[in-house]
Design an enzyme around this catalytic site. Structure first.
Site, PDB file in Angstrom:
ATOM      1  N   GLY A  46       0.830  -1.202   0.000  1.00 18.17           N
ATOM      2  CA  GLY A  46       0.000   0.000   0.000  1.00 18.17           C
ATOM      3  C   GLY A  46       0.860   1.245   0.000  1.00 18.17           C
ATOM      4  CD  GLN A  51       3.485   5.861   2.511  1.00 12.45           C
ATOM      5  OE1 GLN A  51       2.510   5.294   2.042  1.00 12.45           O
ATOM      6  NE2 GLN A  51       4.482   5.201   3.078  1.00 12.45           N
ATOM      7  CB  CYS A  93       5.222   2.294   7.506  1.00 15.32           C
ATOM      8  SG  CYS A  93       4.833   3.803   6.599  1.00 15.32           S
ATOM      9  CG  LEU A  94       6.407   0.873   1.457  1.00 14.38           C
ATOM     10  CD1 LEU A  94       5.799   1.152   0.089  1.00 14.38           C
ATOM     11  CD2 LEU A  94       7.488  -0.196   1.348  1.00 14.38           C
ATOM     12  CG  HIS A 135      -0.424   1.545   7.332  1.00 17.56           C
ATOM     13  ND1 HIS A 135       0.507   1.169   8.270  1.00 17.56           N
ATOM     14  CD2 HIS A 135       0.255   2.301   6.421  1.00 17.56           C
ATOM     15  CE1 HIS A 135       1.693   1.682   7.938  1.00 17.56           C
ATOM     16  NE2 HIS A 135       1.565   2.364   6.813  1.00 17.56           N
ATOM     17  CD  GLU A 136      -1.089   2.674   2.823  1.00 16.33           C
ATOM     18  OE1 GLU A 136      -0.590   3.815   2.794  1.00 16.33           O
ATOM     19  OE2 GLU A 136      -0.408   1.648   3.014  1.00 16.33           O
ATOM     20  CG  HIS A 139       0.539   6.901   5.418  1.00 14.56           C
ATOM     21  ND1 HIS A 139       1.709   7.417   5.913  1.00 14.56           N
ATOM     22  CD2 HIS A 139       0.756   5.576   5.250  1.00 14.56           C
ATOM     23  CE1 HIS A 139       2.598   6.436   6.036  1.00 14.56           C
ATOM     24  NE2 HIS A 139       2.037   5.311   5.646  1.00 14.56           N
TER      25      HIS A 139
HETATM   26 NI    NI Z   1       2.835   3.401   5.624  1.00 20.68          NI
END
Ligand code: NI
Length: 171
Positions: A46, A51, A93-94, A135-136, A139
């Site tokens: 995701g 991000q 998380c990226l 989660h997204e 963000h």
């Molecule tokens: Ni994330």
């Protein structure tokens, strides 16, 4: 299509509440394609627009990371309209690479969103899909998974990131 740079913990754009998308135009379609490429390249399941430095309410999720057709979902202006249950699992998380920690999330959530063709839709997500959706959306509200942690677990991650930053190994 191109792979964009993923912003990391400490970048201000990750803390901005994203603003609603008001037009699904050519530049938004390009951003969506680039975000999907970026998610697959990472690889991750995701990605939220902030991000990649764009504070707009847009996120992409593909639990198969591009391996199964039809599993790539584009959510524009998503909102959670129902949620059920609770489940505690590891999450990463990226924007906080190489760290995972246990976070409690709803077991099922129902999203209302607009798809990339401009159609308003609703979708239930279960398990990992529910986790990714939450989660997204976090963000898009400027929240990161570490914000859900407390005490020792939170300190441990933040101290390690500070150390990496100091030695120039984070940004
Ligand atoms: Ni994330």
């Amino acid at each position: 299509m191109s792979v964009l740079a993923i912003r990391k913990y400490g970048d201000d754009v990750l803390r901005l509440p994203a603003t609603p998308v008001d037009a699904i135009d050519e530049s938004l379609q390009k951003l969506i394609d680039d975000m999907i490429d970026t998610m697959y390249a990472a690889p991750g399941v995701g990605l939220a627009a902030n991000q990649v430095g764009v504070a707009k309410r847009l996120m992409v999720i593909d639990l198969s990371v591009g391996k199964r057709p039809g599993e790539c979902h584009v959510f524009i202006n998503p909102e959670i309209i129902e949620s059920e249950g609770e489940i505690t699992e590891e999450e990463g998380c990226l924007s906080i690479p190489d760290f995972v920690e246990i976070v409690t999330r709803p077991e099922r959530v129902k999203l209302r969103y607009t798809d990339r063709n401009g159609t308003t839709r609703e979708m239930w997500g279960d398990g990992l899909m529910a986790r990714a959706m939450c989660h997204e959306i976090d963000h898009l509200n400027g929240t990161l998974f570490v914000d859900h942690l407390r005490g020792f677990k939170k300190d441990r991650i933040l101290k390690k990131i500070a150390k990496l930053s100091k030695s120039g190994m984070w940004f």
